[in-house]
Design an enzyme around this catalytic site. Structure first.
Site, short mmCIF file in Angstrom:
data_model
loop_
_atom_site.label_atom_id
_atom_site.label_comp_id
_atom_site.label_asym_id
_atom_site.label_seq_id
_atom_site.Cartn_x
_atom_site.Cartn_y
_atom_site.Cartn_z
N ASP A 1 -1.58 -5.03 -5.30
CA ASP A 1 -0.49 -5.70 -4.47
C ASP A 1 -0.94 -6.23 -3.43
OD1 ASP A 1 2.47 -4.32 -5.35
OD2 ASP A 1 0.70 -3.24 -6.06
N LYS B 1 -1.26 0.85 -6.96
CA LYS B 1 -0.26 1.94 -7.22
C LYS B 1 -1.07 3.39 -6.91
CE LYS B 1 3.10 1.63 -7.68
NZ LYS B 1 4.11 1.78 -6.58
N ALA C 1 3.89 -7.05 -8.15
CA ALA C 1 3.76 -7.97 -7.06
C ALA C 1 4.23 -9.34 -7.35
CB ALA C 1 2.26 -7.76 -6.20
#
EC number: 5.3.1.23
Length: 353
Positions: A243, A254, A54
């Protein structure tokens, strides 16, 4: 270790009008730096994960929108703003989940608007300065996250991490890997277990490579082996990046992260999310409101194999992220400190400090 930390996964070569990125799709076998000069090339690099993580995505987007605007032929502020917004919207379409992408682009637009009464050249220089600020600030943010996270860990602990939240996913140090690097410098002798992180193997290709290069005691495991190493008492804490963090503490990371969190809860192991304040989205009430990117079938069926490893035309479902419920998270570690439940209060406070 110094060599790993010295890697700049995203950098600006302003003289040659390029963004230079480390192509993460070629690691660990090749270390190749790509020179990208157009918004289309930068979009492609973000979408195809040549640059990922990110913070690194945000930095690449900031440099990219600056370069695109720098090359604008606009003679008025209104024309320049129009050109900027077209590039911004295009780059924002590359990936939907990582909030840093939109945060960095919005920050660049805010800077452009602040400078609206200046000359075109001065505005372009201000955009360059802002993009460089975003990159430099991220390095300090990661270091601070590492310091706060390290305060929760003890020498000799076994740590498990998922995906890659290290140097190459950020400006430097990483988020979840930052306390590991700082601990390595200070003689903590951590033993790290890196989930391979299917289907794109960021843990196997990137985290294991980074930590091994840095001299860290790292052991690669398959994703479905996390339970047994926890049961055997080899893991005392889990560290992951993220993220996007919703206002209630639900966290998108993830794919596979939520499963690790469930296991950690079962075995009584603290589960820490390392999150720059830029990933905390107070406008997003819960994880149900976070858009989850779904990627192509080939990443599951053929990408890593000489021959297809699934029946032809089989249906697939390939979400790139999942959402870890806030009730599974022990703490969210930011550059400003450590947020504990209830996250609706602590995250809001962190953002206001």
């Amino acid at each position: 270790m110094t060599a790993v930390k010295a890697i700049q996964s995203v950098q600006l070569d302003d003289e040659n009008n390029t963004v230079i990125i480390l192509d993460q799709t070629l690691l660990p076998n090749e270390k190749v730096f790509l020179h990208l000069s157009t918004p289309e090339e930068i979009w492609e690099a973000i979408y195809h994960l040549k640059v990922r993580g990110a913070p690194a995505i945000g930095i690449a987007a900031a440099f990219g929108v600056y370069l695109g605007t720098k090359q604008s032929k606009a003679s008025t502020y209104e024309q320049l703003l129009d050109d900027f917004q077209k590039i911004k919207q295009y780059l924002a379409s590359s990936r939907p989940t990582a909030v840093n992408l939109f945060w960095a682009l919005d920050r660049m637009e805010d800077r452009l608007k602040v400078e609206k009464d200046k000359s075109i050249e001065e505005i372009k220089n201000a955009l360059k300065e802002e993009a460089e600020h975003i990159r430099n600030e991220d390095e300090q943010v990661c270091y601070s996250i590492g310091e706060h996270a390290l305060s929760l860990l003890k020498p000799g602990w076994g740590l498990l991490t998922h995906c890659n939240a290290g140097t190459i996913a950020t400006a430097r140090y990483g988020t979840a890997l930052a306390p590991i690097y700082l601990g390595q410098e200070r003689g903590y002798h951590f033993k790290v277990f890196a989930d391979e992180t299917r289907p794109l193997l960021q843990g196997a290709r990137l985290t294991a490579w980074e930590l091994q290069e840095a001299g860290v005691d790292v052991t690669l495991i398959c994703d479905n082996m996390a339970s047994i190493v926890m049961k055997e008492g080899k893991v005392q804490a889990v560290l992951v990046g993220c993220d996007r963090v919703a206002a209630n503490g639900d966290t998108a990371n993830k794919i596979g992260t939520s499963g690790v969190a469930i296991l950690a809860k079962y075995y009584g192991i603290p589960f820490y999310v390392c999150a720059p304040l830029s990933t905390i989205d107070l406008d997003c009430p819960t994880g149900e409101h976070i858009p989850i990117e779904v990627r192509k079938a080939e990443e599951i069926t053929t990408k890593w194999y000489e021959k297809p490893m699934a029946p032809e035309n089989v249906q697939t479902y390939n979400p790139a992220f999942d959402v870890t419920d806030h009730e599974l998270i022990t703490a969210i570690i930011t550059e400003k400190g450590i947020a504990y439940p209830p996250f609706t209060k602590s995250l809001k406070h962190m953002k206001s400090v």
